[in-house]
Design an enzyme around this catalytic site. Structure first.
Site, PDB file in Angstrom:
ATOM      1  N   SER A   1       0.825  -1.216   0.000  1.00  0.00           N
ATOM      2  CA  SER A   1       0.000   0.000   0.000  1.00  0.00           C
ATOM      3  C   SER A   1       0.854   1.259   0.000  1.00  0.00           C
ATOM      4  O   SER A   1       1.698   1.437   0.882  1.00  0.00           O
ATOM      5  CB  SER A   1      -0.893   0.044   1.245  1.00  0.00           C
ATOM      6  OG  SER A   1      -1.829  -0.984   1.200  1.00  0.00           O
TER       7      SER A   1
ATOM      8  N   HIS B   1      -3.247   1.245  -4.987  1.00  0.00           N
ATOM      9  CA  HIS B   1      -2.700   0.106  -5.741  1.00  0.00           C
ATOM     10  C   HIS B   1      -3.069   0.267  -7.217  1.00  0.00           C
ATOM     11  O   HIS B   1      -4.247   0.315  -7.559  1.00  0.00           O
ATOM     12  CB  HIS B   1      -3.274  -1.217  -5.224  1.00  0.00           C
ATOM     13  CG  HIS B   1      -2.775  -1.593  -3.857  1.00  0.00           C
ATOM     14  ND1 HIS B   1      -1.748  -2.485  -3.671  1.00  0.00           N
ATOM     15  CD2 HIS B   1      -3.155  -1.187  -2.638  1.00  0.00           C
ATOM     16  CE1 HIS B   1      -1.524  -2.614  -2.371  1.00  0.00           C
ATOM     17  NE2 HIS B   1      -2.361  -1.836  -1.719  1.00  0.00           N
TER      18      HIS B   1
ATOM     19  N   HIS C   1      -5.758  -8.496  -2.226  1.00  0.00           N
ATOM     20  CA  HIS C   1      -5.948  -8.743  -0.796  1.00  0.00           C
ATOM     21  C   HIS C   1      -7.143  -9.648  -0.573  1.00  0.00           C
ATOM     22  O   HIS C   1      -8.154  -9.550  -1.256  1.00  0.00           O
ATOM     23  CB  HIS C   1      -6.194  -7.418  -0.051  1.00  0.00           C
ATOM     24  CG  HIS C   1      -5.080  -6.438  -0.168  1.00  0.00           C
ATOM     25  ND1 HIS C   1      -5.003  -5.545  -1.200  1.00  0.00           N
ATOM     26  CD2 HIS C   1      -4.001  -6.221   0.619  1.00  0.00           C
ATOM     27  CE1 HIS C   1      -3.914  -4.794  -1.049  1.00  0.00           C
ATOM     28  NE2 HIS C   1      -3.282  -5.191   0.045  1.00  0.00           N
TER      29      HIS C   1
ATOM     30  N   TYR D   1      -9.140  -9.328   1.833  1.00  0.00           N
ATOM     31  CA  TYR D   1     -10.300  -8.518   2.256  1.00  0.00           C
ATOM     32  C   TYR D   1     -11.073  -7.921   1.093  1.00  0.00           C
ATOM     33  O   TYR D   1     -12.195  -7.442   1.260  1.00  0.00           O
ATOM     34  CB  TYR D   1      -9.881  -7.412   3.245  1.00  0.00           C
ATOM     35  CG  TYR D   1      -8.940  -6.365   2.699  1.00  0.00           C
ATOM     36  CD1 TYR D   1      -9.365  -5.412   1.788  1.00  0.00           C
ATOM     37  CD2 TYR D   1      -7.613  -6.338   3.104  1.00  0.00           C
ATOM     38  CE1 TYR D   1      -8.506  -4.448   1.293  1.00  0.00           C
ATOM     39  CE2 TYR D   1      -6.739  -5.386   2.633  1.00  0.00           C
ATOM     40  CZ  TYR D   1      -7.188  -4.442   1.716  1.00  0.00           C
ATOM     41  OH  TYR D   1      -6.313  -3.517   1.228  1.00  0.00           O
ATOM     42  N   GLU D   2     -10.473  -7.936  -0.107  1.00  0.00           N
ATOM     43  CA  GLU D   2     -11.198  -7.444  -1.279  1.00  0.00           C
ATOM     44  C   GLU D   2     -12.269  -8.445  -1.722  1.00  0.00           C
ATOM     45  O   GLU D   2     -13.071  -8.137  -2.598  1.00  0.00           O
ATOM     46  CB  GLU D   2     -10.231  -7.187  -2.432  1.00  0.00           C
ATOM     47  CG  GLU D   2      -9.300  -6.011  -2.207  1.00  0.00           C
ATOM     48  CD  GLU D   2      -8.286  -5.860  -3.325  1.00  0.00           C
ATOM     49  OE1 GLU D   2      -8.575  -5.165  -4.302  1.00  0.00           O
ATOM     50  OE2 GLU D   2      -7.192  -6.459  -3.216  1.00  0.00           O
TER      51      GLU D   2
ATOM     52  N   ALA E   1       2.521  -2.223   4.111  1.00  0.00           N
ATOM     53  CA  ALA E   1       2.323  -1.227   5.166  1.00  0.00           C
ATOM     54  C   ALA E   1       1.770  -1.988   6.354  1.00  0.00           C
ATOM     55  O   ALA E   1       0.930  -2.873   6.186  1.00  0.00           O
ATOM     56  CB  ALA E   1       1.323  -0.176   4.697  1.00  0.00           C
TER      57      ALA E   1
ATOM     58  N   MET F   1      -2.458  -6.782   6.583  1.00  0.00           N
ATOM     59  CA  MET F   1      -3.538  -7.564   5.953  1.00  0.00           C
ATOM     60  C   MET F   1      -3.090  -8.211   4.652  1.00  0.00           C
ATOM     61  O   MET F   1      -3.909  -8.388   3.741  1.00  0.00           O
ATOM     62  CB  MET F   1      -4.734  -6.636   5.690  1.00  0.00           C
ATOM     63  CG  MET F   1      -5.246  -5.901   6.912  1.00  0.00           C
ATOM     64  SD  MET F   1      -6.541  -4.745   6.477  1.00  0.00           S
ATOM     65  CE  MET F   1      -6.722  -3.832   8.015  1.00  0.00           C
ATOM     66  N   SER F   2      -1.805  -8.537   4.555  1.00  0.00           N
ATOM     67  CA  SER F   2      -1.327  -9.081   3.273  1.00  0.00           C
ATOM     68  C   SER F   2      -0.100  -9.958   3.483  1.00  0.00           C
ATOM     69  O   SER F   2       0.177 -10.411   4.590  1.00  0.00           O
ATOM     70  CB  SER F   2      -0.965  -7.917   2.341  1.00  0.00           C
ATOM     71  OG  SER F   2       0.159  -7.217   2.847  1.00  0.00           O
TER      72      SER F   2
ATOM     73  N   ASN G   1       1.757   3.248  11.214  1.00  0.00           N
ATOM     74  CA  ASN G   1       0.991   3.757  12.371  1.00  0.00           C
ATOM     75  C   ASN G   1       1.311   2.879  13.572  1.00  0.00           C
ATOM     76  O   ASN G   1       1.775   1.759  13.421  1.00  0.00           O
ATOM     77  CB  ASN G   1      -0.512   3.709  12.080  1.00  0.00           C
ATOM     78  CG  ASN G   1      -0.986   2.317  11.712  1.00  0.00           C
ATOM     79  OD1 ASN G   1      -0.662   1.801  10.641  1.00  0.00           O
ATOM     80  ND2 ASN G   1      -1.734   1.701  12.595  1.00  0.00           N
TER      81      ASN G   1
ATOM     82  N   HIS H   1      -6.890   4.485   7.066  1.00  0.00           N
ATOM     83  CA  HIS H   1      -6.144   4.221   5.822  1.00  0.00           C
ATOM     84  C   HIS H   1      -5.403   5.469   5.335  1.00  0.00           C
ATOM     85  O   HIS H   1      -4.337   5.360   4.734  1.00  0.00           O
ATOM     86  CB  HIS H   1      -7.127   3.710   4.755  1.00  0.00           C
ATOM     87  CG  HIS H   1      -6.455   3.139   3.543  1.00  0.00           C
ATOM     88  ND1 HIS H   1      -5.493   2.153   3.610  1.00  0.00           N
ATOM     89  CD2 HIS H   1      -6.609   3.422   2.217  1.00  0.00           C
ATOM     90  CE1 HIS H   1      -5.081   1.854   2.380  1.00  0.00           C
ATOM     91  NE2 HIS H   1      -5.735   2.610   1.516  1.00  0.00           N
TER      92      HIS H   1
END
Ligand code: HPA
Length: 286
Positions: free
Chosen positions: A36, A67, A89, A91-92, A119, A222-223, A246, A260
């Site tokens: 990301s 992306h 991802h 989550y997509e 990230a 998440m990846s 973060n 995000h």
């Protein structure tokens, strides 16, 4: 696509690999996945040949902002390589086999080394926003829940039924990256640690963040993990890098909230250093 709409046949991976080999005069041994806000890495390549994912047979499409969705071939640090500018991802909504589709394609194209970037939220108290973490190990949380890309019948042409993961992240590559960091004067913000993957897309609750810390995770995202599992299955050497965008909130009542925009903003600030580091590392790979 084969059974259940979420498994590919060997021939499908092969068709995509052959298509790319036929359409591109560059046949690299190194692949880079841009996380990301880190797609700028692909812009550094010289003599670029670009394939939007829509053009490539069987390739899934990328949907998340930050992306781009294309495969970029070219030279980085004096070495031929291919960059995924935009990854897929879980989550997509993609099945885990779609998320990892490019990895087996890369393998069949002759890729031997994979560099994954992402990230991530920092869990380790010592980490600061903007730190670069070299991934020493991972925790495959979706895998615990049955979302491992190797579930289902094993394709022996790619690798063994029960692949070892205790050496998932190549120690030699990591040492080379440390050398790159020293050469570039980046020691103050380079770390090493354990990356934990959650499915997302919701960020962690306080209780979940505390749990992940207790489990030994230094960063959460998440990846990356599904791709690494599949890459190791087919014998690729892997280097992983997390940009700490973060600090993960672990205290009730904290005014901090994961979002995000902050992730993309930090990525922007540190992207150049990360790109320089990856470029320097690629230059050291033989
Ligand atoms: N949690 C999960 N994924 C992330 C985070 C986070 O705090 N930051 C960037 N990706």
């Amino acid at each position: 696509m084969a059974s259940g709409g979420c498994r590919y046949t060997y021939d499908e991976y092969k068709e995509t690999a052959d298509w790319l080999l036929a359409h591109c005069r560059i046949h690299p041994k190194i692949a880079v996945i841009c996380g990301s806000g880190l797609g700028g890495l692909a812009e550094l390549l010289s003599d670029r040949i670009v394939f939007p994912y829509q053009q490539i047979p069987h390739f899934p499409q990328s949907t998340v902002s930050g992306h781009a969705g294309r495969l970029v071939f070219g030279e980085l640090g004096g070495k031929q390589c291919v960059c995924m500018q935009g990854r897929f991802h879980f989550y997509e909504g993609y099945p885990i086999n779609k998320v990892t589709f490019p990895i087996r394609v890369f393998h069949l194209m002759g890729i031997e080394a994979l560099i994954v970037t992402n990230a991530a939220g920092g869990l380790n108290e010592q980490f600061n926003v903007g730190d670069i973490m070299f991934i020493r190990d991972h925790i495959n949380m979706p895998g615990f829940g049955g979302q491992n890309p190797l579930c289902g019948s094993n394709e022996e042409r790619f690798g063994p039924r029960f692949p070892c993961m205790s050496d998932a992240y190549d120690g030699t590559f990591r040492q080379m990256a440390v050398n790159s960091a020293v050469e570039l004067g980046y020691q103050d913000f380079v770390r090493e640690g354990v990356y934990c993957m959650l499915a997302g897309p919701s960020y962690e609750t306080i209780a979940e963040s505390r749990m992940l810390k207790i489990l030994g995770a230094d960063a959460v995202g998440m990846s990356t993990v599904p791709e690494v599992v599949l890459a190791r299955h087919c014998g690729m050497r892997v280097f992983g890098i997390s940009l700490i965008t973060n600090k993960v909130v672990t205290e009730y009542g904290s005014p901090e909230k994961a979002n995000h925009e902050e992730v993309l903003q930090t990525a922007k600030v540190r992207a150049e250093a990360l790109q320089t580091l990856v470029s320097n590392l690629v230059g050291r790979m033989d």
